[in-house]
Write a protein that holds these residues in place. Structure first.
Motif, short mmCIF file in Angstrom:
data_model
loop_
_atom_site.label_atom_id
_atom_site.label_comp_id
_atom_site.label_asym_id
_atom_site.label_seq_id
_atom_site.Cartn_x
_atom_site.Cartn_y
_atom_site.Cartn_z
N TYR A 75 1.07 -3.28 12.27
CA TYR A 75 0.99 -2.07 11.47
C TYR A 75 -0.39 -1.42 11.58
O TYR A 75 -1.38 -2.07 11.95
CB TYR A 75 1.28 -2.37 9.99
CG TYR A 75 0.47 -3.52 9.42
CD1 TYR A 75 -0.77 -3.31 8.81
CD2 TYR A 75 0.95 -4.83 9.51
CE1 TYR A 75 -1.50 -4.36 8.30
CE2 TYR A 75 0.22 -5.89 8.99
CZ TYR A 75 -0.99 -5.66 8.40
OH TYR A 75 -1.73 -6.71 7.89
N ASN A 126 -3.68 -0.13 10.11
CA ASN A 126 -4.54 -0.41 8.97
C ASN A 126 -5.80 0.41 9.11
O ASN A 126 -6.70 0.06 9.87
CB ASN A 126 -4.87 -1.90 8.90
CG ASN A 126 -5.60 -2.27 7.62
OD1 ASN A 126 -5.80 -1.43 6.74
ND2 ASN A 126 -6.00 -3.52 7.50
N ARG A 141 2.48 9.50 0.32
CA ARG A 141 2.46 8.33 1.19
C ARG A 141 3.78 8.20 1.94
O ARG A 141 4.70 8.98 1.72
CB ARG A 141 2.18 7.06 0.38
CG ARG A 141 3.17 6.83 -0.75
CD ARG A 141 2.83 5.55 -1.52
NE ARG A 141 1.48 5.58 -2.05
CZ ARG A 141 1.17 6.12 -3.23
NH1 ARG A 141 2.11 6.67 -3.99
NH2 ARG A 141 -0.06 6.11 -3.66
N ARG A 155 2.47 3.00 2.82
CA ARG A 155 1.24 3.27 3.57
C ARG A 155 0.66 4.60 3.10
O ARG A 155 1.31 5.64 3.18
CB ARG A 155 1.53 3.34 5.08
CG ARG A 155 0.27 3.57 5.93
CD ARG A 155 0.58 3.46 7.41
NE ARG A 155 1.54 4.46 7.83
CZ ARG A 155 1.21 5.71 8.15
NH1 ARG A 155 -0.05 6.13 8.04
NH2 ARG A 155 2.14 6.56 8.55
N LEU A 180 -1.31 -0.95 4.98
CA LEU A 180 0.05 -1.22 4.52
C LEU A 180 0.02 -2.19 3.35
O LEU A 180 -0.78 -3.12 3.32
CB LEU A 180 0.86 -1.83 5.67
CG LEU A 180 2.36 -1.97 5.48
CD1 LEU A 180 3.03 -0.61 5.55
CD2 LEU A 180 2.93 -2.89 6.55
#
Length: 261
Positions: free
Chosen positions: A116, A118, A152, A178, A184
Motif C-alpha cells: 500500500y 504510505n 478519503r 486512506r 493506510l
C-alpha cells in the motif's frame, strides 16, 4: 545536433523500459521458481520443506514489493494463472493484497501480503498499521471494492476464514481508509449496524453450513453506494436475502427494506 539529442533521449527511454521489463521478468521468474519448489515438496509429502519454501516465498515477495514500488502495477499474470496467486488491487492502484493457499493443512490456509501507499512510499507487510498479523492470517480474501469520497478513500475487503470442516466458515468484510496525504489504516468506523448507532469497521458472521456462501456473499454497488450483507438464519445457513446499507453523510446506515439478489 538536436536530432542527435532526441535520438539519445529515445535510446535512453528504450533502455530504461527494457531494463524495467527485464527486472520484472526476473522477479516473476524468481517467485515462480519458489512456487514450483513448494509444489515439488508437497507432491512428495514433505510438509516441512514445503512450509520452509512458503516462508522463503513470503520473504522474497515482501522484499521485492518493498524494493520496487512499480510492482504495485504489475499483473503477475503467470503466477495468477499457473500458481493460483490471488492479487486484489484497488481502483486507484494504492492498495493491494497478495494471497495464496500454503496447501500444508487439511483445510485451506492462506498466506497474505499487503502492499500500500504510505505517504510518499510504497510499503509491503504482513499486516497494516494497527492490525495484528495473526488475526489476518489464514483469511481467503475475495473482493476489494473502492469507495472514494472528498475526505478519503475507503477500501472494502471481503474474506472467508475456513475451519477444519469444509462446510464451516466465517465470512466478513474489513474497512480500510486512506487519507489523501496519509497512510493506510483500519481505524475508521463507518458501518452503523445496531439500533444504538454504534459504528464499526468490520462485519463478520459465522456459517455452520457454507453451501451457497459463494453465490450469496457480501458485495458493494459502487454506483449506488449500497452495501449488501447476506442474512444468516439461526442454524448458520446463509439466506438469499440481504440487509442493505446506504453510504450517506460518511456512514453506512441500514436501509429498512430487505433486498433479494
Amino acid at each position: 545536433m538536436r536530432k542527435i539529442k532526441f535520438a539519445l533521449i529515445a535510446v535512453s527511454m528504450f533502455t530504461s523500459a527494457f531494463s524495467f521489463a527485464q527486472s520484472m521478468w526476473k522477479i516473476q521468474n524468481d517467485l515462480e521458481f519458489h512456487y514450483q519448489l513448494i509444489d515439488y515438496w508437497r507432491s512428495r509429502f514433505n510438509i516441512d520443506s514445503a512450509s520452509s519454501e512458503d516462508e522463503i516465498l513470503k520473504g522474497k515477495l515482501l522484499s521485492y514489493i518493498n524494493t520496487y514500488p512499480s510492482t504495485m502495477k504489475e499483473s503477475f499474470q503467470y503466477l495468477k494463472y499457473y500458481d493460483h496467486l490471488t492479487v486484489l488491487t484497488s481502483d486507484d492502484k494504492a492498495f493491494r493484497i497478495y494471497s495464496w493457499d500454503d496447501g500444508n493443512a487439511d483445510h485451506p490456509n492462506f498466506i497474505n501480503v499487503f502492499q500500500y501507499n504510505n505517504n510518499d512510499k510504497v510499503e509491503g507487510s504482513l499486516s497494516v498499521e494497527g492490525r495484528d498479523a495473526n488475526v489476518l492470517k489464514g483469511r481467503e480474501y475475495r473482493n476489494m471494492y473502492t469507495l472514494k469520497t472528498k475526505e478519503r478513500v475507503y477500501y472494502l475487503v471481503t474474506y472467508l476464514v475456513p475451519s477444519t470442516s469444509k462446510e464451516d466458515y466465517s465470512v466478513g468484510m474489513d474497512v480500510y481508509a486512506r487519507d489523501p496525504k496519509g497512510g493506510l489504516n483500519d481505524t475508521t468506523q463507518i458501518i452503523v449496524n445496531d439500533t444504538y448507532g454504534t459504528a464499526v469497521n468490520n462485519i463478520e458472521y459465522h456459517l455452520a453450513n457454507a453451501s451457497g456462501a459463494t453465490n450469496h456473499s457480501i458485495y458493494f454497488n459502487k454506483e449506488t453506494k449500497m452495501l449488501y450483507v447476506p442474512i444468516v438464519w439461526n442454524d448458520g445457513v446463509v439466506s438469499t436475502a440481504y440487509t442493505v446499507y446506504r453510504f450517506k453523510n460518511n456512514y453506512f446506515t441500514e436501509v429498512k427494506e430487505i433486498a433479494k439478489k
